[in-house]
Each structure stands twice: as structure tokens, then as C-alpha cells.
Design a protein around this motif. Structure first.
Motif, PDB file in Angstrom:
ATOM      1  N   GLY A 130       0.814  -1.216   0.000  1.00 15.56           N
ATOM      2  CA  GLY A 130       0.000   0.000   0.000  1.00 15.56           C
ATOM      3  C   GLY A 130       0.840   1.256   0.000  1.00 15.56           C
ATOM      4  N   ARG A 131       0.343   2.242  -0.731  1.00 11.32           N
ATOM      5  CA  ARG A 131       1.033   3.547  -0.813  1.00 11.32           C
ATOM      6  C   ARG A 131       0.973   4.245   0.543  1.00 11.32           C
ATOM      7  NH1 ARG A 131      -3.339   7.145  -1.287  1.00 11.32           N
ATOM      8  NH2 ARG A 131      -5.251   5.968  -1.673  1.00 11.32           N
TER       9      ARG A 131
ATOM     10  N   GLY B  60      -1.256   1.966  -8.897  1.00  8.03           N
ATOM     11  CA  GLY B  60      -2.094   0.897  -9.457  1.00  8.03           C
ATOM     12  C   GLY B  60      -1.748  -0.467  -8.878  1.00  8.03           C
ATOM     13  N   LYS B  61      -1.840  -1.474  -9.715  1.00 13.97           N
ATOM     14  CA  LYS B  61      -1.463  -2.877  -9.429  1.00 13.97           C
ATOM     15  C   LYS B  61      -2.377  -3.569  -8.416  1.00 13.97           C
ATOM     16  CE  LYS B  61       3.456  -1.858 -10.112  1.00 13.97           C
ATOM     17  NZ  LYS B  61       4.510  -1.355  -9.286  1.00 13.97           N
ATOM     18  N   THR B  62      -3.494  -2.923  -8.051  1.00 15.48           N
ATOM     19  CA  THR B  62      -4.401  -3.587  -7.108  1.00 15.48           C
ATOM     20  C   THR B  62      -5.486  -4.384  -7.832  1.00 15.48           C
ATOM     21  OG1 THR B  62      -5.599  -1.498  -7.013  1.00 15.48           O
ATOM     22  CG2 THR B  62      -4.110  -1.982  -5.184  1.00 15.48           C
TER      23      THR B  62
ATOM     24  N   ILE C 271       5.478  -2.174   0.001  1.00 13.26           N
ATOM     25  CA  ILE C 271       5.468  -2.122  -1.461  1.00 13.26           C
ATOM     26  C   ILE C 271       4.347  -1.186  -1.899  1.00 13.26           C
ATOM     27  CG2 ILE C 271       5.162  -3.462  -3.584  1.00 13.26           C
ATOM     28  CD1 ILE C 271       6.413  -5.853  -2.197  1.00 13.26           C
ATOM     29  N   ASP C 272       4.710  -0.225  -2.762  1.00 12.83           N
ATOM     30  CA  ASP C 272       3.738   0.753  -3.247  1.00 12.83           C
ATOM     31  C   ASP C 272       2.744   0.112  -4.204  1.00 12.83           C
ATOM     32  OD1 ASP C 272       4.191   3.303  -2.096  1.00 12.83           O
ATOM     33  OD2 ASP C 272       6.015   3.531  -3.277  1.00 12.83           O
ATOM     34  N   VAL C 273       1.485   0.090  -3.821  1.00 13.97           N
ATOM     35  CA  VAL C 273       0.389  -0.252  -4.735  1.00 13.97           C
ATOM     36  C   VAL C 273      -0.782   0.659  -4.375  1.00 13.97           C
ATOM     37  CG1 VAL C 273       0.993  -2.690  -5.146  1.00 13.97           C
ATOM     38  CG2 VAL C 273      -0.473  -2.094  -3.208  1.00 13.97           C
TER      39      VAL C 273
ATOM     40  N   VAL D  72      -6.154  -0.878  -0.356  1.00 13.85           N
ATOM     41  CA  VAL D  72      -4.958  -0.974   0.477  1.00 13.85           C
ATOM     42  C   VAL D  72      -5.313  -0.516   1.890  1.00 13.85           C
ATOM     43  CG1 VAL D  72      -3.336  -0.674  -1.408  1.00 13.85           C
ATOM     44  CG2 VAL D  72      -4.187   1.378  -0.250  1.00 13.85           C
ATOM     45  N   PRO D  73      -4.642  -1.082   2.914  1.00 17.19           N
ATOM     46  CA  PRO D  73      -3.459  -1.940   2.874  1.00 17.19           C
ATOM     47  C   PRO D  73      -3.808  -3.419   2.858  1.00 17.19           C
ATOM     48  CG  PRO D  73      -3.954  -1.425   5.152  1.00 17.19           C
ATOM     49  CD  PRO D  73      -5.009  -0.732   4.309  1.00 17.19           C
TER      50      PRO D  73
END
Ligand SMILES: N[C@@H](CCC(=O)N[C@@H](CS)C(=O)NCC(=O)O)C(=O)O
Length: 212
Positions: free
Chosen positions: A7-8, A38-40, A31-33, A54-55
Motif C-alpha cells: 500500500g502507498r 495501481g497494481k491492485t 510495497i507501493d500499490v 490498500v493496505p
């Protein structure tokens, strides 16, 4: 065992998990999502977290989503005797209801204010709607104002998990530019926010992240 928080760091719900990890001194990788990352929507992420939000906490093949559940799990698993979430049933129930109330009472209007003032371009802002959301958010803060006038923290005289969900939003509430709209004042909430700012994990994971 590796521990990953997906999560961002600009997400209020990610901040809760980060702050709890920090309070408990637990090592982790983030990890940035989500958001601009994106990437979720990938099958892998949805396999861990079907909400696509997120998270998400990942420890080996164990995954957990819902930020308040993550905070509770971390205490339960790694600090069962911690004053953050005492086991005495009535004390714990009091903490739990305030955590739930952040989700059910504070979150929606506060998010409207935050998105309106911070994440909406000036030419798209609906100032009347934002003013209405400020008034509704103020009603949520006014629930904890009398509590905090007589005790140092939301669930009593010590810092607990109840302070985490409300505390991430307090930083935004006191840190936003209200663009000329009136911001109702809550002196006891402000003093509590000052106490939170003395905590290293709050500064690191909430205060030091720009309100954006
Ligand atoms: N109830 C969930 C809500 C999670 C949630 O709404 N997360 C937001 C960020 S605060 C999100 O994932 N937004 C979409 C995104 O960041 O891509 C929780 O507490 O974890």
C-alpha cells in the motif's frame, strides 16, 4: 519470516498499519500499490485482497486486509500483553468500538473533506458540498472532544489502538488548508493531537508524509 505491507504511504488506512508496526517495533517491507501506483487489480493482488484496496499485510502465506483488523492482529500476535490493546473484555470492547466508529462515523465525511480540499482540482471543487462535509466531520470530532477534555487518550489515560484510526485523520484535519471555509475548533482534540505528535512512530508514518 518476511513481512510485507502492500500500500502507498499516502493512504490513511495504510498509515494506520504503518503506525501500529512502528509502535510495536516490527520490521517490515512496504510495497507501493494503489492510487497512482495501481497494481491492485491484478489476480495476484486480488488473491490476497478481494476488495482491491490498500493496505494488505502479508506474512508468508498469511494475508490480512482491513486496516483496523491489521492493527488488532499485530497486537494479538506479537504483543499480547501490550497496553495498546488490553485483554480485559470491557477495556478491549471500548477500544474496539472507537476503532469501529472511525470507520462508520468519521471516515466518510472526513474523506469527502480531504478529497474536496486536497485531491480535487480548484475548478472542480464544490465548496458548498465541502462545507457540508466539514460540518458533518465536525460532528464526529465533537463525539471525542468531551472524552479528550477529561482524559489524555480516546480510551483512557494511556495510548491504545483506539487512537490510531482517529489519529491518522487528526493530522489531516489540523493540517489542511480550508480555502477560506470555517474550520470548527476542538481544543481537547487539538491537545491530544499534540500528544500524538510526541510519538516517533506517528511522526514517521503520519506527520512526515505530506498531506496529498
Ligand atoms: N476499510 C478498508 C478501506 C481501505 C481503503 O478504502 N483504502 C483506500 C485508501 S485509504 C484505497 O485502497 N483506495 C484505492 C487506492 O488507493 O487505489 C480499510 O480500513 O483497510
Amino acid at each position: 519470516m518476511s513481512r510485507i505491507l502492500w500500500g502507498r504511504k499516502t493512504s490513511s488506512n495504510v498509515m494506520k498499519a504503518l503506525w501500529a508496526l512502528g509502535e510495536l517495533n516490527l520490521p517490515f517491507e512496504r510495497i507501493d500499490v494503489g492510487g497512482v501506483f495501481g497494481k491492485t487489480d491484478t489476480p495476484d493482488y486480488r488473491g490476497m485482497n478481494p476488495t482491491g484496496l490498500v493496505p494488505t499485510l502479508q506474512e508468508g502465506d498469511f494475508t490480512l486486509w482491513e486496516s483496523n483488523a491489521v492493527c488488532r492482529y499485530l497486537c494479538n500476535q506479537y504483543a499480547p500483553d501490550s497496553p495498546l490493546w488490553p485483554t480485559e473484555p470491557k477495556t478491549r470492547a471500548n477500544i474496539d468500538r472507537w476503532m469501529d466508529a472511525q470507520q462508520t462515523v468519521l471516515n466518510r465525511p472526513m474523506s469527502q473533506v480531504f478529497w474536496g480540499l486536497v485531491r480535487t482540482p480548484a475548478d472542480k471543487r464544490d465548496m458548498a458540498a465541502i462545507a457540508g462535509a466539514i460540518a458533518e466531520t465536525a460532528r464526529a470530532w465533537s463525539m471525542i472532544e468531551p472524552l479528550l477534555a477529561r482524559q489524555a487518550y480516546i480510551a483512557g489515560d494511556t495510548f491504545t489502538l483506539a487512537d490510531i484510526p482517529w489519529g491518522v485523520h487528526a493530522h489531516r484535519w489540523f493540517g489542511m488548508d480550508y480555502l477560506g471555509l470555517e474550520q470548527p475548533e476542538f481544543p481537547a482534540v487539538r491537545a491530544w493531537y499534540g500528544r500524538l505528535c510526541e510519538r516517533a512512530a506517528y511522526r514517521q508514518h503520519v506527520v512526515d508524509t505530506p498531506i496529498s
